[in-house]
Write a protein that holds these residues in place. Structure first.
Motif, PDB file in Angstrom:
ATOM      1  N   ASP A 185       0.742  -1.143  -0.048  1.00  0.00           N
ATOM      2  CA  ASP A 185      -0.135   0.067   0.090  1.00  0.00           C
ATOM      3  C   ASP A 185       0.874   1.345   0.056  1.00  0.00           C
ATOM      4  O   ASP A 185       0.255   2.333   0.213  1.00  0.00           O
ATOM      5  CB  ASP A 185      -0.861   0.059   1.149  1.00  0.00           C
ATOM      6  CG  ASP A 185      -0.086   0.030   2.584  1.00  0.00           C
ATOM      7  OD1 ASP A 185       1.132   0.206   2.481  1.00  0.00           O
ATOM      8  OD2 ASP A 185      -0.776  -0.139   3.508  1.00  0.00           O
ATOM      9  N   ALA A 186       2.209   1.004  -0.361  1.00  0.00           N
ATOM     10  CA  ALA A 186       2.999   2.201  -0.215  1.00  0.00           C
ATOM     11  C   ALA A 186       3.497   2.642  -1.742  1.00  0.00           C
ATOM     12  O   ALA A 186       2.846   2.018  -2.674  1.00  0.00           O
ATOM     13  CB  ALA A 186       4.167   1.865   0.275  1.00  0.00           C
ATOM     14  N   GLN A 223       4.811  -7.378  -8.855  1.00  0.00           N
ATOM     15  CA  GLN A 223       4.539  -6.728  -7.806  1.00  0.00           C
ATOM     16  C   GLN A 223       3.181  -5.392  -7.861  1.00  0.00           C
ATOM     17  O   GLN A 223       3.420  -4.855  -8.906  1.00  0.00           O
ATOM     18  CB  GLN A 223       5.754  -6.054  -7.093  1.00  0.00           C
ATOM     19  CG  GLN A 223       6.213  -4.836  -8.103  1.00  0.00           C
ATOM     20  CD  GLN A 223       7.685  -4.556  -7.707  1.00  0.00           C
ATOM     21  OE1 GLN A 223       8.412  -5.261  -7.108  1.00  0.00           O
ATOM     22  NE2 GLN A 223       8.066  -3.275  -8.018  1.00  0.00           N
ATOM     23  N   ILE A 224       2.287  -5.300  -6.820  1.00  0.00           N
ATOM     24  CA  ILE A 224       1.493  -4.200  -7.115  1.00  0.00           C
ATOM     25  C   ILE A 224       1.794  -3.373  -6.275  1.00  0.00           C
ATOM     26  O   ILE A 224       2.241  -3.401  -5.026  1.00  0.00           O
ATOM     27  CB  ILE A 224       0.071  -4.658  -6.405  1.00  0.00           C
ATOM     28  CG1 ILE A 224      -0.245  -5.983  -7.029  1.00  0.00           C
ATOM     29  CG2 ILE A 224      -1.210  -3.873  -7.033  1.00  0.00           C
ATOM     30  CD1 ILE A 224      -1.586  -6.706  -6.556  1.00  0.00           C
ATOM     31  N   GLU A 225       1.817  -1.917  -6.766  1.00  0.00           N
ATOM     32  CA  GLU A 225       2.305  -0.696  -6.009  1.00  0.00           C
ATOM     33  C   GLU A 225       0.999   0.166  -5.596  1.00  0.00           C
ATOM     34  O   GLU A 225       0.050   0.128  -6.662  1.00  0.00           O
ATOM     35  CB  GLU A 225       3.372   0.028  -6.607  1.00  0.00           C
ATOM     36  CG  GLU A 225       4.741  -0.910  -6.613  1.00  0.00           C
ATOM     37  CD  GLU A 225       5.901  -0.311  -7.279  1.00  0.00           C
ATOM     38  OE1 GLU A 225       7.027  -0.340  -6.944  1.00  0.00           O
ATOM     39  OE2 GLU A 225       5.767   0.252  -8.326  1.00  0.00           O
ATOM     40  N   LYS A 226       1.077   0.853  -4.692  1.00  0.00           N
ATOM     41  CA  LYS A 226      -0.091   1.955  -4.450  1.00  0.00           C
ATOM     42  C   LYS A 226      -1.222   1.286  -4.348  1.00  0.00           C
ATOM     43  O   LYS A 226      -2.497   1.996  -4.813  1.00  0.00           O
ATOM     44  CB  LYS A 226       0.170   2.991  -5.724  1.00  0.00           C
ATOM     45  CG  LYS A 226       1.117   3.598  -6.083  1.00  0.00           C
ATOM     46  CD  LYS A 226       1.043   4.606  -7.249  1.00  0.00           C
ATOM     47  CE  LYS A 226       2.620   5.175  -7.656  1.00  0.00           C
ATOM     48  NZ  LYS A 226       2.251   5.866  -8.777  1.00  0.00           N
ATOM     49  N   MET A 227      -1.348   0.185  -3.522  1.00  0.00           N
ATOM     50  CA  MET A 227      -2.669  -0.301  -2.952  1.00  0.00           C
ATOM     51  C   MET A 227      -3.138   0.619  -1.971  1.00  0.00           C
ATOM     52  O   MET A 227      -2.708   1.662  -1.529  1.00  0.00           O
ATOM     53  CB  MET A 227      -2.397  -1.563  -2.583  1.00  0.00           C
ATOM     54  CG  MET A 227      -2.048  -2.637  -3.857  1.00  0.00           C
ATOM     55  SD  MET A 227      -1.781  -4.360  -3.009  1.00  0.00           S
ATOM     56  CE  MET A 227      -3.659  -4.766  -3.478  1.00  0.00           C
ATOM     57  N   ALA A 228      -4.463   0.242  -1.408  1.00  0.00           N
ATOM     58  CA  ALA A 228      -5.153   0.976  -0.531  1.00  0.00           C
ATOM     59  C   ALA A 228      -6.047   0.228   0.356  1.00  0.00           C
ATOM     60  O   ALA A 228      -6.414  -0.799  -0.222  1.00  0.00           O
ATOM     61  CB  ALA A 228      -6.019   2.109  -1.013  1.00  0.00           C
ATOM     62  N   ASN A 229      -6.710   0.550   1.367  1.00  0.00           N
ATOM     63  CA  ASN A 229      -7.502  -0.211   2.276  1.00  0.00           C
ATOM     64  C   ASN A 229      -7.284  -1.360   2.671  1.00  0.00           C
ATOM     65  O   ASN A 229      -8.237  -2.541   3.021  1.00  0.00           O
ATOM     66  CB  ASN A 229      -8.845  -0.168   1.536  1.00  0.00           C
ATOM     67  CG  ASN A 229      -9.476   1.191   1.251  1.00  0.00           C
ATOM     68  OD1 ASN A 229      -9.441   2.100   1.892  1.00  0.00           O
ATOM     69  ND2 ASN A 229      -9.886   1.300  -0.259  1.00  0.00           N
ATOM     70  N   LEU A 230      -5.736  -1.568   2.856  1.00  0.00           N
ATOM     71  CA  LEU A 230      -5.504  -3.347   3.288  1.00  0.00           C
ATOM     72  C   LEU A 230      -5.839  -3.431   4.640  1.00  0.00           C
ATOM     73  O   LEU A 230      -6.139  -4.560   5.209  1.00  0.00           O
ATOM     74  CB  LEU A 230      -3.994  -3.523   3.169  1.00  0.00           C
ATOM     75  CG  LEU A 230      -3.252  -3.412   1.805  1.00  0.00           C
ATOM     76  CD1 LEU A 230      -2.079  -3.862   1.909  1.00  0.00           C
ATOM     77  CD2 LEU A 230      -4.260  -4.436   1.000  1.00  0.00           C
ATOM     78  N   ASP A 231      -6.286  -2.243   5.485  1.00  0.00           N
ATOM     79  CA  ASP A 231      -6.713  -2.365   6.831  1.00  0.00           C
ATOM     80  C   ASP A 231      -8.186  -2.840   6.765  1.00  0.00           C
ATOM     81  O   ASP A 231      -8.677  -3.259   8.103  1.00  0.00           O
ATOM     82  CB  ASP A 231      -6.516  -1.212   7.574  1.00  0.00           C
ATOM     83  CG  ASP A 231      -7.190   0.071   7.281  1.00  0.00           C
ATOM     84  OD1 ASP A 231      -7.569  -0.074   5.923  1.00  0.00           O
ATOM     85  OD2 ASP A 231      -7.421   1.035   7.850  1.00  0.00           O
ATOM     86  N   ALA A 232      -8.876  -2.904   5.978  1.00  0.00           N
ATOM     87  CA  ALA A 232     -10.299  -3.584   5.847  1.00  0.00           C
ATOM     88  C   ALA A 232     -10.389  -4.753   5.595  1.00  0.00           C
ATOM     89  O   ALA A 232     -11.655  -5.391   5.415  1.00  0.00           O
ATOM     90  CB  ALA A 232     -11.167  -2.622   4.525  1.00  0.00           C
ATOM     91  N   LEU A 233      -9.319  -5.579   5.423  1.00  0.00           N
ATOM     92  CA  LEU A 233      -9.185  -6.951   5.217  1.00  0.00           C
ATOM     93  C   LEU A 233      -9.003  -7.677   6.610  1.00  0.00           C
ATOM     94  O   LEU A 233      -8.250  -7.521   7.256  1.00  0.00           O
ATOM     95  CB  LEU A 233      -8.139  -7.301   4.210  1.00  0.00           C
ATOM     96  CG  LEU A 233      -8.217  -6.677   2.674  1.00  0.00           C
ATOM     97  CD1 LEU A 233      -7.325  -7.231   1.980  1.00  0.00           C
ATOM     98  CD2 LEU A 233      -9.759  -6.943   2.128  1.00  0.00           C
TER      99      LEU A 233
END
Length: 283
Positions: A185-186, A223-233
């Motif tokens: 998510d960075a 690799q996936i960069e710039k993800m978001a909302n991982l705290d929702a999982l």
């Protein structure tokens, strides 16, 4: 069994936004409204020999559209092995249109590394500790997501500098355990640019420059960069994830909108809505 009749979709992406301070090379978006669309479409038809004017469209309006100028690494995106170098494991590296879709669909685990400081390098022992905290075993094909918490800074210049990044050894460790896709998510998968530059100047060691990326020259991974909302999982189980990239011929990356699929009403995980950024967790 997971059924789409009883599923909650969690959006794990940020958008392509023009002029945002969190992109070193932000996108530009030229917008054509419905009246401009009518003029354009009518002109196209006249070029083909048909007598059509903009005012002939219902209410004098046509179709809206946008022209986007952006690098393939703008917004949430999936890097292909070709991004890291021309070869991976002694073979020609795959471009984004050659990445198997099977790699991009699977069970995901979220590793919490929010305790690390900006500029820290994520080491194998950090990965081991995060996995032990989850009490789950990685299986070949699992997707690993790194929660740094940096997505809370999206929209600010600090997003570019305030995050920990993967090291080469930790990257190899996950790939050797069967991960084909690793997300963060960075802003970047490696440490911030300035931190890598500082370490290189201090040591003269070229291995300080994009070490996690260049680990993909040995064994291929994405690799996936710039993800978001991982705290929702949820972090007590694996989560089905779909993260197929846009198919761009011969490209080093493709834009992606990763979505997690959660069952039932109790699928809220740890997080909620991103009030600060305005991003919701439900697609």
């Amino acid at each position: 069994m997971l059924s789409l009749a009883n599923v909650r979709v969690v959006d794990l992406s940020i958008g392509v936004e023009p002029g945002v301070a969190s992109e070193p090379w932000p996108a530009t978006i030229e917008r054509f409204d419905h009246r401009a669309g009518a003029e354009q479409l009518a002109g196209n038809l006249r070029e083909q020999g048909y007598d059509v004017r903009a005012e002939d469209f219902p209410d004098g309006i046509g179709l809206a559209w946008e022209e986007v100028t952006a690098i393939t690494h703008t917004g949430t995106h999936l890097d292909a092995p070709w991004h890291y170098g021309p070869e991976s494991g002694g073979e020609r590296a795959r471009t984004i249109d050659e990445v198997p879709l099977e790699w991009c669909c699977g069970d995901a685990v979220v590793l919490d590394v929010t305790h690390l400081e900006p500029g820290d390098e994520i080491a194998p022992e950090d990965v081991d500790a995060a996995l032990a905290d989850l009490d789950v075993d990685l299986s070949p094909g699992d997707i690993v997501l790194l929660r740094t918490g940096a997505d809370a800074l999206w929209g600010t210049p600090e997003y570019l500098t305030e995050f920990p990044g993967m090291g080469a050894d930790a990257t190899r460790q996950l790939v050797e355990r069967g991960a084909r896709v690793i997300g963060t998510d960075a802003y970047g998968f490696d440490k911030p640019f300035a931190e890598m530059g500082r370490r290189y100047e201090e040591t003269g060691d070229a291995d300080e420059l994009w070490p996690a990326h260049f680990a993909g020259r040995e064994r291929e991974y994405c690799q996936i960069e710039k993800m978001a909302n991982l705290d929702a999982l949820p972090r007590d189980r694996k989560v089905p994830l779909v993260t197929a990239p846009v198919k761009i011929e011969g490209a080093s990356a493709g834009w992606v909108r990763p979505v997690a699929l959660l069952e039932g009403d109790g699928a809220d995980g740890e997080g909620g809505r991103k009030a600060a950024s305005g991003r919701g967790v439900d697609a």
